[in-house]
Design a protein around this motif. Structure first.
Motif, short mmCIF file in Angstrom:
data_model
loop_
_atom_site.label_atom_id
_atom_site.label_comp_id
_atom_site.label_asym_id
_atom_site.label_seq_id
_atom_site.Cartn_x
_atom_site.Cartn_y
_atom_site.Cartn_z
N HIS A 1 -4.24 7.46 -2.07
CA HIS A 1 -5.51 7.77 -3.36
C HIS A 1 -4.32 8.60 -4.38
N PRO A 2 -5.03 9.46 -5.23
CA PRO A 2 -3.96 10.42 -5.59
C PRO A 2 -4.83 11.87 -5.26
N VAL A 3 -5.91 11.86 -4.79
CA VAL A 3 -6.60 12.89 -3.80
C VAL A 3 -6.36 12.94 -2.28
N GLU A 4 -6.86 11.73 -1.79
CA GLU A 4 -6.70 11.97 -0.23
C GLU A 4 -5.83 11.76 -0.06
N GLY A 5 -4.65 11.31 -0.54
CA GLY A 5 -3.23 10.31 0.14
C GLY A 5 -3.35 9.05 0.88
N ALA A 6 -2.84 8.93 1.78
CA ALA A 6 -2.10 7.33 2.78
C ALA A 6 -4.16 7.23 2.71
N ILE A 7 -4.65 5.57 2.51
CA ILE A 7 -5.51 5.42 2.86
C ILE A 7 -5.33 4.06 3.84
N SER A 8 -6.16 4.23 4.96
CA SER A 8 -5.78 2.74 6.20
C SER A 8 -6.19 1.77 5.76
N PRO A 9 -5.76 0.65 5.32
CA PRO A 9 -5.88 -0.59 5.06
C PRO A 9 -7.09 -1.20 6.18
N VAL A 10 -7.40 -0.78 7.04
CA VAL A 10 -8.65 -1.22 8.38
C VAL A 10 -9.40 -0.39 7.39
N GLU A 11 -9.82 0.69 6.64
CA GLU A 11 -10.54 1.24 6.13
C GLU A 11 -10.60 0.63 5.22
N PHE A 12 -9.69 0.41 3.79
CA PHE A 12 -10.39 -0.07 2.42
C PHE A 12 -10.19 -1.98 2.42
N ILE A 13 -9.24 -2.65 3.62
CA ILE A 13 -9.75 -4.12 3.41
C ILE A 13 -11.31 -4.33 3.95
N LEU B 1 -11.50 2.16 -5.43
CA LEU B 1 -10.65 1.00 -4.64
C LEU B 1 -11.23 -0.24 -6.46
N ARG B 2 -11.74 -0.07 -7.07
CA ARG B 2 -12.12 -0.62 -8.38
C ARG B 2 -10.99 0.28 -9.32
N LEU B 3 -11.26 1.09 -9.48
CA LEU B 3 -10.56 1.95 -10.25
C LEU B 3 -8.77 1.81 -9.97
N ALA B 4 -8.58 1.85 -8.96
CA ALA B 4 -7.40 1.48 -8.08
C ALA B 4 -6.93 0.13 -8.39
N ILE B 5 -8.08 -1.19 -8.05
CA ILE B 5 -7.34 -2.26 -8.30
C ILE B 5 -7.10 -2.42 -9.87
N ALA B 6 -7.93 -1.60 -11.05
CA ALA B 6 -7.28 -1.79 -12.64
C ALA B 6 -6.26 -1.42 -13.10
N CYS B 7 -5.72 -0.39 -12.04
CA CYS B 7 -4.48 0.27 -12.57
C CYS B 7 -3.54 0.10 -11.14
N GLN B 8 -3.72 -1.11 -10.49
CA GLN B 8 -2.54 -1.02 -9.73
C GLN B 8 -1.92 -0.08 -8.87
N ASN B 9 -2.70 0.64 -8.05
CA ASN B 9 -1.92 1.58 -7.67
C ASN B 9 -1.91 1.63 -6.30
N PHE B 10 -0.94 0.97 -5.61
CA PHE B 10 -0.83 0.10 -4.77
C PHE B 10 0.85 -0.49 -4.54
N HIS B 11 0.88 -0.40 -3.58
CA HIS B 11 2.80 -0.48 -3.07
C HIS B 11 2.73 -1.14 -2.00
N LEU B 12 3.42 -1.93 -2.26
CA LEU B 12 3.68 -3.24 -0.23
C LEU B 12 5.28 -2.41 0.58
N SER B 13 4.70 -2.97 1.68
CA SER B 13 5.74 -2.40 2.56
C SER B 13 5.93 -3.76 3.14
N PHE B 14 6.70 -3.92 4.27
CA PHE B 14 7.39 -5.19 4.80
C PHE B 14 7.97 -5.16 5.89
N GLN B 15 6.77 -5.37 7.31
CA GLN B 15 7.52 -5.30 8.36
C GLN B 15 8.12 -6.39 8.80
#
Length: 641
Positions: free
Chosen positions: A413-425, A378-392
């Motif tokens: 995630h580049p290896v695991e694919g989509a990681i749920s916000p329930v897990e990483f938030i 998560l630290r690495l992803a934040i530093a590289c801004q490897n996130f995107h937004l969805s809109f409901q």
């Protein structure tokens, strides 16, 4: 001066006695020499004196060598009487007899012995003198130390130098022992609870585990964390919190005494099997598990002690504790690892309901490893801004006009694919990484909504979730207004969603900040309403415009009449307070119709739409509906088929 005179007279007396003894021994040898002289065969020249013409004399009293012998004085020479005949005295020159006596083997041996004795005596005297000088120097030095440490010495009955030195050394030894104990206590003791601290505890664990390995015995460690302690500090102040920690330490000490787990340090006299690790975390070490239930009994006793009321002044405070247990060597074999595994078990106890204890298992370790792995990723992803937004979209129940879009962060995630916000938030919130991630989410949400706003959706809002961590660490009014100014989005197009539990416990400063945002046009929504412990009457005091009813009530409303009644009550209350009501989690057409009948104005859920990318939103809303959007300021989002 008195000591000098005493030593002089002692030496003089010893020398006088030695001279007398030597003279007496020489007198004996002289007598023997005289008795052995044969007048007919003698190496010593003899001389005769007529008895009638000769007078015998006695030697002077101060000459012990000649004591008991007779002298004849003639022509300035002294003659010793050797033998008496009827008419003559047979004599020998005194000097000749004395020389013969002095040169006799027996006398030489005596002289050698006397010389050896004198050598020994003089050496001993010099040694005594040196020792005396050393004692005097030590006495002066100890006197300086005693004075420097301000030690009061009682008077002695026999105040000799040695006695004074012994007294001073004993006093200094006691002082040094006390100082060492106080120093060690100061270094390794927690100043508030007076328990040993984490560093000293780990050193103790290391010694104990080494001993346990040699003896092949099992040990256990309890990691104790207080539940609700933060609320005590926030509600009553840190002084009350400190008093709670002091009482907790006393109760845990009672647990040790009850189960006979005490282990005092011989130097500091501090209990080593109980420590405050920091904050509201404590630990108990069990040296030996001698029964199957011992560890569990201790853990349950700890829980019972913490659950008892804490009386502070005129206030009664109730808290609980979560306890994690790690066993040596099954769970871990080193102090740090044992503490970590017990910590993992403690977190499982908190997750499973608090106020309980859990014993570490490998499955918990896997979860902890997963936690730390995601934390680093998560630290690495934040530093590289490897996130995107969805809109409901959230739409009005009457015409499905879009009320607002909720911005939801997604992590591919580049290896695991989509990681749920329930897990990483939750990981982001626990590690405060939510601050950096939240900055990005707020900026990107406002930037996207600004684009849609410029495209004509002027009555549509963008909704952004804000955590309690952000409210606590960010100057929320300044933070939001800077993001709006940077993206050009008007405040009326932004809505902040804050959970019910966060709003209820928010400080007065945070409430004032949110009220300032409302005055500037930002909408405030209370999210997951109904899952916290708030009273409906408190809604009037909170700075909110929108109530989002938790999906649990929507899912149960058609099945449970009680939930139906609650929904009705919330809808009526919202109408009376002038609050907009949004139903979350609407997934079936029956649920949609139910909330519509109740007068709930807006709905959100998979029946309306799953979270969409910004491209899909643009394609579905903007393309072909430009005139409608220009006229109404919003678009229409038809329900999913």
């Amino acid at each position: 001066m008195a000591n000098v005179m005493t030593n002089f007279f002692r030496s003089f007396g010893i020398a006088l006695i030695a001279i007398i003894v030597f003279g007496y021994c020489l007198n004996v040898l002289l007598t023997k020499q005289i008795n052995n002289i044969n007048p007919q065969q003698s190496n010593i020249a003899l001389r005769t004196f007529k008895i009638a013409n000769t007078q015998l004399e006695m030697p002077p009293w101060y000459n012990p060598i000649l004591s008991g012998h007779h002298l004849i004085h003639s022509n300035n020479n002294d003659y010793l009487l050797i033998k008496i005949t009827e008419t003559e005295f047979i004599t020998a020159k005194a000097s000749s007899v004395l020389n013969a006596t002095l040169l006799s083997p027996a006398n030489l041996i005596l002289l050698i012995l006397l010389g050896l004795w004198l050598t020994w005596y003089l050496g001993k005297a010099r040694q005594i003198k040196r020792e005396h000088n050393v004692i005097n120097q030590l006495h002066l030095q100890t006197h300086k130390l005693v004075s420097a440490f301000n030690i009061q010495l009682p008077p002695l009955d026999n105040p000799t130098s040695v006695a004074k030195l012994s007294q001073a050394i004993n006093a200094l030894n006691n002082h040094v022992t006390t100082y060492a104990r106080e120093t060690q206590t100061s270094i390794c003791q927690d100043k508030l609870t007076l328990l040993i601290d984490r560093h000293a505890y780990i050193e103790h664990l290391d010694r104990q585990l080494n001993g346990a390995e040699i003896k092949n015995i099992n040990c256990a460690l309890l990691f104790i964390d207080l539940d609700g302690f933060k609320q005590v500090n926030d509600s009553f102040g840190h002084s009350f919190g400190d008093e709670v920690l002091i009482q907790v330490a006393e109760r845990l000490a009672n647990v040790l005494r009850h189960h006979k787990l005490n282990d005092l340090n011989p130097t500091s006299l501090l209990e080593q099997n109980l420590a405050r690790l920091g904050g509201d975390e404590f630990s108990i070490f069990i040296n030996e598990i001698d029964s199957d239930t011992k560890t569990l009994d201790v853990a349950q006793h700890v829980l019972n002690e913490i659950e008892r009321d804490f009386v502070l002044g005129n206030k009664i405070i109730k808290i609980s504790a979560s306890v994690g247990i790690a066993v040596y060597p099954e769970s871990a074999s080193t102090p740090h690892a044992l503490l970590q595994m017990a910590d993992v078990a403690m977190y499982r106890a908190k997750t499973d309901g608090r106020g309980i204890f859990k014993v570490y298992s490998p499955e918990m370790g896997n979860k902890m490893r997963r936690y730390h792995y995601l934390l680093e990723e998560l630290r690495l992803a934040i530093a590289c801004q490897n996130f995107h937004l969805s809109f409901q979209p959230i739409v009005h129940v009457e015409d499905c006009a879009i009320d607002y879009f909720e911005a939801l962060v997604r992590w591919d995630h580049p290896v695991e694919g989509a990681i749920s916000p329930v897990e990483f938030i939750p990981i982001a919130e626990e590690s405060n990484l939510i601050l950096e991630l939240g900055d990005w989410i707020m900026l990107e949400s406002c930037r996207q909504m600004s684009a849609w706003h410029n495209a004509g959706m002027r009555k549509v809002k963008i909704s952004v979730n804000v955590s309690g961590i952000q409210l606590k660490h960010r100057p929320i009014h300044e933070w939001v207004m800077k993001k709006l100014a940077k993206t050009g989005l008007p405040p009326s197009s932004l809505m902040l969603e804050i959970t019910e539990s966060t709003l209820i416990t928010a400080s007065e400063t945070i409430i004032n900040e949110l009220e300032k945002l409302r005055k500037d046009g930002v909408t405030i929504a209370i999210d997951d309403f109904g899952t916290g412990f708030s009273s409906l009457s408190t809604l009037a005091d909170l700075p909110i415009d929108v109530i989002k009813i938790d999906r649990l009530f929507i899912a149960q409303a058609n099945e449970n009449p009680k939930y139906n009644e609650i929904l009705n009550s919330i809808s009526e209350l919202g109408t009376k307070l002038g609050l907009k009501i949004v139903a979350e989690g609407v997934e079936e057409i029956e649920q949609f119709e139910l909330v519509k009948r109740m007068g709930i104005s807006s709905v959100q859920g998979y029946l309306v739409s799953r979270p969409q990318s910004s491209l899909n939103v643009g394609n579905k809303v903007l393309q072909g509906n430009v005139n409608h959007i220009a006229a109404t300021g919003t678009g229409v989002w038809n329900l999913e088929s």
